[in-house]
Motif scaffolding. Structure first.
Motif, PDB file in Angstrom:
ATOM      1  N   PHE A  46       0.865  -1.180   0.000  1.00  0.00           N
ATOM      2  CA  PHE A  46       0.000   0.000   0.000  1.00  0.00           C
ATOM      3  C   PHE A  46       0.901   1.230   0.000  1.00  0.00           C
ATOM      4  CE2 PHE A  46      -3.760   2.281   2.103  1.00  0.00           C
ATOM      5  CZ  PHE A  46      -4.572   2.149   0.986  1.00  0.00           C
ATOM      6  N   PRO A  47       0.487   2.337  -0.632  1.00  0.00           N
ATOM      7  CA  PRO A  47       1.328   3.539  -0.644  1.00  0.00           C
ATOM      8  C   PRO A  47       1.705   3.984   0.769  1.00  0.00           C
ATOM      9  CG  PRO A  47      -0.485   3.766  -2.187  1.00  0.00           C
ATOM     10  CD  PRO A  47      -0.763   2.520  -1.391  1.00  0.00           C
ATOM     11  N   PRO A  48       2.980   4.080   1.088  1.00  0.00           N
ATOM     12  CA  PRO A  48       3.395   4.483   2.433  1.00  0.00           C
ATOM     13  C   PRO A  48       2.799   5.811   2.883  1.00  0.00           C
ATOM     14  CG  PRO A  48       5.267   3.609   1.214  1.00  0.00           C
ATOM     15  CD  PRO A  48       4.137   3.745   0.227  1.00  0.00           C
ATOM     16  N   ALA A  49       2.517   6.694   1.933  1.00  0.00           N
ATOM     17  CA  ALA A  49       1.936   7.990   2.300  1.00  0.00           C
ATOM     18  C   ALA A  49       0.587   7.835   2.979  1.00  0.00           C
ATOM     19  CB  ALA A  49       1.801   8.874   1.057  1.00  0.00           C
ATOM     20  N   PHE A  50      -0.074   6.686   2.753  1.00  0.00           N
ATOM     21  CA  PHE A  50      -1.380   6.457   3.360  1.00  0.00           C
ATOM     22  C   PHE A  50      -1.293   5.696   4.668  1.00  0.00           C
ATOM     23  CE2 PHE A  50      -3.045   8.276  -0.287  1.00  0.00           C
ATOM     24  CZ  PHE A  50      -4.383   8.551  -0.052  1.00  0.00           C
ATOM     25  N   ILE A  51      -0.106   5.268   5.009  1.00  0.00           N
ATOM     26  CA  ILE A  51       0.110   4.651   6.321  1.00  0.00           C
ATOM     27  C   ILE A  51       1.387   5.257   6.907  1.00  0.00           C
ATOM     28  CG2 ILE A  51      -1.143   2.484   6.221  1.00  0.00           C
ATOM     29  CD1 ILE A  51       1.191   1.173   4.889  1.00  0.00           C
ATOM     30  N   PRO A  52       1.334   6.559   7.221  1.00  0.00           N
ATOM     31  CA  PRO A  52       2.540   7.255   7.660  1.00  0.00           C
ATOM     32  C   PRO A  52       3.190   6.647   8.888  1.00  0.00           C
ATOM     33  CG  PRO A  52       0.570   8.571   8.093  1.00  0.00           C
ATOM     34  CD  PRO A  52       0.154   7.450   7.210  1.00  0.00           C
ATOM     35  N   ALA A  72      -0.112  -5.036   4.936  1.00  0.00           N
ATOM     36  CA  ALA A  72      -1.135  -5.962   4.450  1.00  0.00           C
ATOM     37  C   ALA A  72      -2.411  -5.830   5.279  1.00  0.00           C
ATOM     38  CB  ALA A  72      -0.610  -7.398   4.502  1.00  0.00           C
ATOM     39  N   ASN A  73      -2.250  -5.729   6.605  1.00  0.00           N
ATOM     40  CA  ASN A  73      -3.406  -5.496   7.474  1.00  0.00           C
ATOM     41  C   ASN A  73      -4.172  -4.252   7.024  1.00  0.00           C
ATOM     42  OD1 ASN A  73      -2.607  -7.629   9.078  1.00  0.00           O
ATOM     43  ND2 ASN A  73      -1.927  -6.374  10.803  1.00  0.00           N
ATOM     44  N   ARG A 189       4.041   2.336 -10.780  1.00  0.00           N
ATOM     45  CA  ARG A 189       4.037   0.887 -10.914  1.00  0.00           C
ATOM     46  C   ARG A 189       5.179   0.250 -10.140  1.00  0.00           C
ATOM     47  NH1 ARG A 189       1.585  -1.998 -14.887  1.00  0.00           N
ATOM     48  NH2 ARG A 189       1.270  -0.096 -16.086  1.00  0.00           N
ATOM     49  N   GLU A 190       6.305   0.934 -10.054  1.00  0.00           N
ATOM     50  CA  GLU A 190       7.500   0.352  -9.453  1.00  0.00           C
ATOM     51  C   GLU A 190       7.425   0.237  -7.942  1.00  0.00           C
ATOM     52  OE1 GLU A 190       7.515   2.837 -11.692  1.00  0.00           O
ATOM     53  OE2 GLU A 190       8.096   1.574 -13.397  1.00  0.00           O
ATOM     54  N   ARG A 191       6.533   0.957  -7.299  1.00  0.00           N
ATOM     55  CA  ARG A 191       6.506   0.994  -5.841  1.00  0.00           C
ATOM     56  C   ARG A 191       5.523   0.010  -5.220  1.00  0.00           C
ATOM     57  NH1 ARG A 191       8.374   5.089  -2.878  1.00  0.00           N
ATOM     58  NH2 ARG A 191       8.023   3.545  -1.257  1.00  0.00           N
ATOM     59  N   LEU A 192       4.537  -0.470  -5.974  1.00  0.00           N
ATOM     60  CA  LEU A 192       3.495  -1.314  -5.401  1.00  0.00           C
ATOM     61  C   LEU A 192       3.455  -2.687  -6.064  1.00  0.00           C
ATOM     62  CD1 LEU A 192       0.441   1.111  -5.115  1.00  0.00           C
ATOM     63  CD2 LEU A 192       2.040   0.449  -3.323  1.00  0.00           C
ATOM     64  N   VAL A 193       2.981  -3.674  -5.305  1.00  0.00           N
ATOM     65  CA  VAL A 193       2.714  -4.988  -5.886  1.00  0.00           C
ATOM     66  C   VAL A 193       1.816  -4.772  -7.108  1.00  0.00           C
ATOM     67  CG1 VAL A 193       1.534  -7.182  -5.505  1.00  0.00           C
ATOM     68  CG2 VAL A 193       2.984  -6.205  -3.701  1.00  0.00           C
ATOM     69  N   SER A 194       2.141  -5.438  -8.205  1.00  0.00           N
ATOM     70  CA  SER A 194       1.519  -5.135  -9.494  1.00  0.00           C
ATOM     71  C   SER A 194      -0.009  -5.215  -9.461  1.00  0.00           C
ATOM     72  CB  SER A 194       2.073  -6.068 -10.571  1.00  0.00           C
ATOM     73  OG  SER A 194       1.888  -7.430 -10.215  1.00  0.00           O
ATOM     74  N   THR A 195      -0.566  -6.222  -8.811  1.00  0.00           N
ATOM     75  CA  THR A 195      -2.022  -6.370  -8.760  1.00  0.00           C
ATOM     76  C   THR A 195      -2.666  -5.203  -8.025  1.00  0.00           C
ATOM     77  OG1 THR A 195      -1.797  -8.774  -8.738  1.00  0.00           O
ATOM     78  CG2 THR A 195      -3.904  -7.876  -8.013  1.00  0.00           C
ATOM     79  N   VAL A 196      -2.064  -4.798  -6.917  1.00  0.00           N
ATOM     80  CA  VAL A 196      -2.602  -3.683  -6.132  1.00  0.00           C
ATOM     81  C   VAL A 196      -2.512  -2.391  -6.929  1.00  0.00           C
ATOM     82  CG1 VAL A 196      -2.352  -2.335  -4.016  1.00  0.00           C
ATOM     83  CG2 VAL A 196      -2.019  -4.821  -3.972  1.00  0.00           C
ATOM     84  N   TYR A 197      -1.388  -2.205  -7.603  1.00  0.00           N
ATOM     85  CA  TYR A 197      -1.216  -1.005  -8.429  1.00  0.00           C
ATOM     86  C   TYR A 197      -2.309  -0.917  -9.482  1.00  0.00           C
ATOM     87  CZ  TYR A 197       0.443   1.960 -12.182  1.00  0.00           C
ATOM     88  OH  TYR A 197       0.509   2.914 -13.167  1.00  0.00           O
TER      89      TYR A 197
END
Length: 317
Positions: A46-52, A72-73, A189-197
């Motif tokens: 998940f984008p780290p900016a959303f889970i600071p 993942a949680n 695309r490079e920062r997240l698991v492809s399916t999640v992206y």
């Protein structure tokens, strides 16, 4: 002087829905990738900016495996929340438009676009649930409580008078669909698991059109509301916007516990989220598009409305 009606920009539409909506043109199966383990060596759930809080030194010290579990949680919680929000809140708000429950005559193009949007949201709920189930199985995530925000949003409806409930439903949908997360729009695309992206990108492309639609409908409706109902709507908007930016701290504490953190450590990790002015900062950052739509509708031309939101710390005085 305006040109012929056929050359004017259409209003209240989702813009070439047949060729742009994910449910119509995206063929992704949203299965986790075969090379998931390799991707997780360098990519995030998940984008780290959303889970600071994930950047807290205590989590960093615990190691990447713990950070991935917590992310993942958070993703599963977010996707479960999304599924419920789309079904129980946004699509109910759309039904209000479709079936003429608002105190204004609804133009035909507005109803047509609302039906298309309803279809989009059902698909978003479907693929959100599909991805959530896979990740929950992967990590054996069994603690999946109903997100507290859903019940608090529905509490706005329960508190409204029967006459104001259609408007309250619409406002819930309006705020939800105009909160566009700038950080998510910048994901790569490079920062997240492809399916999640791919899931997030497909969702966001639809939501950008939904946001424009709800902005137009809000402007149309606000002009049609009588002054007394506008006053009640202003107070509802203040509450609703605030609710969308409240963290679910009880769930977050349980999530951190699953990562091996005791209560004292968990409280240290989420300390920033609990600061007195943290909520107002989140609103100011996340509700930019919502406030822009309200401004365009002349909502803040009313001094009482401006004072109401200023006193809450959501806008400048």
């Amino acid at each position: 002087m305006t040109g012929p009606a056929s050359t004017q920009t259409p209003r209240y539409t989702l813009g070439d829905w047949d060729n742009k909506a994910a449910v119509r043109v995206k063929k992704n199966d949203y299965r986790l990738p075969d090379d998931l383990e390799r991707q997780l060596a360098t990519r995030d759930w998940f984008p780290p900016a959303f889970i600071p809080y994930i950047a807290h030194p205590l989590i960093d010290k615990a190691g990447r495996a713990v950070a991935l579990r917590l992310a993942a949680n958070h993703l599963v919680y977010f996707l479960d929340y999304t599924t419920m929000l789309e079904h129980q809140v946004v699509n109910r708000a759309v039904e209000i438009i479709v079936h003429g429950e608002l105190a204004a005559a609804i133009p035909r193009p507005m109803k047509t676009a609302a039906l298309q949007l309803y279809t989009d949201e059902g698909y978003h709920a479907l693929f959100s649930n599909e991805v959530a189930e896979q990740i929950a199985a992967l990590y054996d995530i069994r603690d999946r409580p109903r997100p507290r925000r859903i019940d608090r949003l529905l509490g706005v409806i329960e508190a409204a008078s029967p006459a104001d409930r259609p408007l309250a439903w619409f406002l819930l949908g309006f705020v939800s669909e105009t909160i566009i997360a700038k950080e998510l729009l910048a994901i790569t695309r490079e920062r997240l698991v492809s399916t999640v992206y791919q899931m997030l990108r497909n969702h966001l492309e639809d939501e950008a059109r939904h946001s424009r639609y709800f902005c137009e409908v809000f402007q149309f409706l606000w002009a049609a509301l009588p002054p007394t109902q506008r006053d009640r709507a202003a107070r509802m908007l203040l509450e609703i916007i605030g609710l969308y930016f409240e963290p679910d701290l009880p769930w977050l504490m349980r999530s951190l516990s699953s990562g091996g953190f005791d209560e004292q450590s968990s409280l240290q990790i989420i300390a920033e989220l609990r600061q007195p002015d943290a909520h107002a900062r989140r609103v100011r950052c996340g509700a930019v598009s919502t406030f822009a739509a309200m401004t365009k509708a002349s909502f803040f031309d009313n001094e009482n409305n401006r004072q109401l939101f200023s006193q809450a710390g959501f806008i400048d005085g």
